[in-house]
Scaffold this motif. Sequence first.
Motif, mmCIF file in Angstrom:
data_model
loop_
_atom_site.group_PDB
_atom_site.id
_atom_site.type_symbol
_atom_site.label_atom_id
_atom_site.label_comp_id
_atom_site.label_asym_id
_atom_site.label_seq_id
_atom_site.Cartn_x
_atom_site.Cartn_y
_atom_site.Cartn_z
ATOM 1 N N TYR A 229 43.034 29.490 41.513
ATOM 2 C CA TYR A 229 43.178 30.941 41.453
ATOM 3 C C TYR A 229 42.690 31.534 42.758
ATOM 4 O O TYR A 229 41.509 31.440 43.095
ATOM 5 C CB TYR A 229 42.375 31.511 40.282
ATOM 6 C CG TYR A 229 42.516 33.006 40.136
ATOM 7 C CD1 TYR A 229 43.689 33.562 39.644
ATOM 8 C CD2 TYR A 229 41.484 33.865 40.490
ATOM 9 C CE1 TYR A 229 43.842 34.935 39.516
ATOM 10 C CE2 TYR A 229 41.613 35.238 40.352
ATOM 11 C CZ TYR A 229 42.798 35.764 39.868
ATOM 12 O OH TYR A 229 42.946 37.130 39.741
ATOM 13 N N ASN A 230 43.599 32.100 43.508
ATOM 14 C CA ASN A 230 43.239 32.774 44.755
ATOM 15 C C ASN A 230 43.224 34.274 44.481
ATOM 16 O O ASN A 230 44.231 34.959 44.660
ATOM 17 C CB ASN A 230 44.234 32.416 45.857
ATOM 18 C CG ASN A 230 44.189 30.943 46.197
ATOM 19 O OD1 ASN A 230 43.117 30.372 46.340
ATOM 20 N ND2 ASN A 230 45.348 30.325 46.310
ATOM 21 N N GLY A 231 42.103 34.733 44.000
ATOM 22 C CA GLY A 231 41.998 36.122 43.579
ATOM 23 C C GLY A 231 41.900 37.079 44.748
ATOM 24 O O GLY A 231 41.720 36.692 45.906
ATOM 25 N N THR A 232 42.035 38.342 44.431
ATOM 26 C CA THR A 232 41.898 39.409 45.415
ATOM 27 C C THR A 232 40.889 40.425 44.896
ATOM 28 O O THR A 232 40.944 40.811 43.732
ATOM 29 C CB THR A 232 43.245 40.106 45.659
ATOM 30 O OG1 THR A 232 44.204 39.140 46.082
ATOM 31 C CG2 THR A 232 43.111 41.175 46.731
ATOM 32 N N ASP B 151 32.338 47.396 41.774
ATOM 33 C CA ASP B 151 31.799 48.421 40.899
ATOM 34 C C ASP B 151 30.433 48.896 41.413
ATOM 35 O O ASP B 151 29.463 48.139 41.435
ATOM 36 C CB ASP B 151 31.679 47.871 39.476
ATOM 37 C CG ASP B 151 31.262 48.922 38.475
ATOM 38 O OD1 ASP B 151 30.082 49.325 38.483
ATOM 39 O OD2 ASP B 151 32.121 49.339 37.674
ATOM 40 N N ARG B 152 30.373 50.147 41.830
ATOM 41 C CA ARG B 152 29.146 50.689 42.418
ATOM 42 C C ARG B 152 27.973 50.661 41.428
ATOM 43 O O ARG B 152 26.856 50.269 41.779
ATOM 44 C CB ARG B 152 29.405 52.123 42.886
ATOM 45 C CG ARG B 152 28.176 52.863 43.392
ATOM 46 C CD ARG B 152 28.532 54.324 43.629
ATOM 47 N NE ARG B 152 29.507 54.427 44.709
ATOM 48 C CZ ARG B 152 29.159 54.623 45.982
ATOM 49 N NH1 ARG B 152 27.898 54.761 46.316
ATOM 50 N NH2 ARG B 152 30.085 54.705 46.919
ATOM 51 N N LEU C 3 36.026 26.635 33.842
ATOM 52 C CA LEU C 3 36.359 27.374 35.059
ATOM 53 C C LEU C 3 35.182 27.448 36.019
ATOM 54 O O LEU C 3 34.021 27.296 35.623
ATOM 55 C CB LEU C 3 36.830 28.787 34.716
ATOM 56 C CG LEU C 3 35.793 29.756 34.150
ATOM 57 C CD1 LEU C 3 35.228 30.661 35.251
ATOM 58 C CD2 LEU C 3 36.389 30.621 33.051
ATOM 59 N N ALA C 4 35.522 27.663 37.276
ATOM 60 C CA ALA C 4 34.516 27.939 38.294
ATOM 61 C C ALA C 4 35.131 28.892 39.312
ATOM 62 O O ALA C 4 36.329 28.796 39.620
ATOM 63 C CB ALA C 4 34.064 26.654 38.985
ATOM 64 N N VAL C 5 34.324 29.819 39.802
ATOM 65 C CA VAL C 5 34.775 30.767 40.824
ATOM 66 C C VAL C 5 33.678 30.952 41.868
ATOM 67 O O VAL C 5 32.494 30.739 41.588
ATOM 68 C CB VAL C 5 35.136 32.147 40.220
ATOM 69 C CG1 VAL C 5 36.308 32.037 39.258
ATOM 70 C CG2 VAL C 5 33.936 32.773 39.520
ATOM 71 N N THR C 6 34.073 31.353 43.046
ATOM 72 C CA THR C 6 33.108 31.630 44.111
ATOM 73 C C THR C 6 33.667 32.672 45.060
ATOM 74 O O THR C 6 34.891 32.817 45.178
ATOM 75 C CB THR C 6 32.765 30.344 44.895
ATOM 76 O OG1 THR C 6 31.738 30.624 45.852
ATOM 77 C CG2 THR C 6 33.985 29.779 45.618
ATOM 78 N N VAL C 7 32.774 33.395 45.720
ATOM 79 C CA VAL C 7 33.197 34.300 46.795
ATOM 80 C C VAL C 7 32.765 33.737 48.149
ATOM 81 O O VAL C 7 32.775 34.441 49.149
ATOM 82 C CB VAL C 7 32.655 35.737 46.598
ATOM 83 C CG1 VAL C 7 33.311 36.391 45.395
ATOM 84 C CG2 VAL C 7 31.138 35.760 46.478
ATOM 85 N N ALA D 232 30.755 41.056 42.903
ATOM 86 C CA ALA D 232 32.090 40.551 43.247
ATOM 87 C C ALA D 232 32.404 39.251 42.519
ATOM 88 O O ALA D 232 33.515 39.068 42.005
ATOM 89 C CB ALA D 232 32.199 40.353 44.754
ATOM 90 N N VAL D 233 31.449 38.327 42.463
ATOM 91 C CA VAL D 233 31.749 37.040 41.816
ATOM 92 C C VAL D 233 31.893 37.207 40.310
ATOM 93 O O VAL D 233 32.711 36.526 39.666
ATOM 94 C CB VAL D 233 30.690 35.977 42.180
ATOM 95 C CG1 VAL D 233 29.370 36.189 41.428
ATOM 96 C CG2 VAL D 233 31.236 34.574 41.898
ATOM 97 N N GLU D 234 31.159 38.139 39.713
ATOM 98 C CA GLU D 234 31.331 38.405 38.286
ATOM 99 C C GLU D 234 32.708 39.024 38.028
ATOM 100 O O GLU D 234 33.363 38.707 37.028
ATOM 101 C CB GLU D 234 30.226 39.343 37.787
ATOM 102 C CG GLU D 234 28.863 38.677 37.647
ATOM 103 C CD GLU D 234 28.827 37.633 36.541
ATOM 104 O OE1 GLU D 234 29.624 37.738 35.581
ATOM 105 O OE2 GLU D 234 28.014 36.700 36.652
ATOM 106 N N HIS D 235 33.154 39.880 38.929
ATOM 107 C CA HIS D 235 34.480 40.475 38.792
ATOM 108 C C HIS D 235 35.561 39.398 38.904
ATOM 109 O O HIS D 235 36.558 39.414 38.175
ATOM 110 C CB HIS D 235 34.691 41.549 39.855
ATOM 111 C CG HIS D 235 36.029 42.210 39.813
ATOM 112 N ND1 HIS D 235 36.531 42.821 38.678
ATOM 113 C CD2 HIS D 235 36.997 42.347 40.767
ATOM 114 C CE1 HIS D 235 37.742 43.302 38.927
ATOM 115 N NE2 HIS D 235 38.048 43.017 40.188
ATOM 116 N N LEU D 236 35.359 38.452 39.807
ATOM 117 C CA LEU D 236 36.311 37.353 39.966
ATOM 118 C C LEU D 236 36.355 36.498 38.698
ATOM 119 O O LEU D 236 37.432 36.088 38.251
ATOM 120 C CB LEU D 236 35.916 36.507 41.178
ATOM 121 C CG LEU D 236 36.903 35.425 41.604
ATOM 122 C CD1 LEU D 236 38.243 36.040 42.006
ATOM 123 C CD2 LEU D 236 36.323 34.608 42.765
#
Length: 220
Positions: free
Chosen positions: A4-7, A12-13, A89-93, A123-127
């Motif tokens: 997954y190549n997210g954008t 979120d402020r 799953l795994a994600v990273t920024v 950002a990583v939580e959003h991803l």
Amino acid sequence: MAFYNGTLFEIDRKEMLRYAGMNPKGKDFPKEAVDSAIQEALALAEPRGIWQVLPYSPSEGRIEGNPPLMLEGESIRRHLSNSWSVAVLAVTVGDEIERTSDACFKAGDYVRGLLLDAAATTAVEHLADQVDRLIQKEAEKDGQKTVWRFSPGYGDWPVTQQKGFCRLIRAEEIGIHVTDHSMLFPRKSVSAIIGISQCTQPPAPAKCRTCSLVTCPFRH
């Protein structure tokens, strides 16, 4: 295995300021500093994700991967008690944001360093949310329901299973590694499991309700 190549278009402020431990209305920081950190984090982020659906035996608590993984802890096995398959799953920024944040702290620019670190966590939580929604949509195509995601270290699922879990996901293919202390590197990374079931599932609780660290300052 799916990549997954997210954008990331925004951060979120309110959530970012919560991670920074500050007033959610931003009164503790100049608006310009917050906006600048958000834009810098978006520019530095290298969002990547990987996920896979695998068979799961709820009676044995075993994920049928290569190699299989026996889950430890009552909370995770109870969480997946009605699931016959799971999405891992795994994600990273990436680590560029963290390197920049660390450099700010070393240079004495503490506000910028703190805000960048908080923006990266948001950002990583959003991803992770993006990949979660993708898995939900794929499950719905087959008439399946998903159970809200659960990560090593939640409840009594020992974080020491992180290494075996990331090996199962092949997280190294998106640059995620596990330290000798069972922490993810880059630090702004998330690994998780999502149960897939025919049963209707209860809504996810507030994120902090799933964490056993009741003294955490981010808890709400």
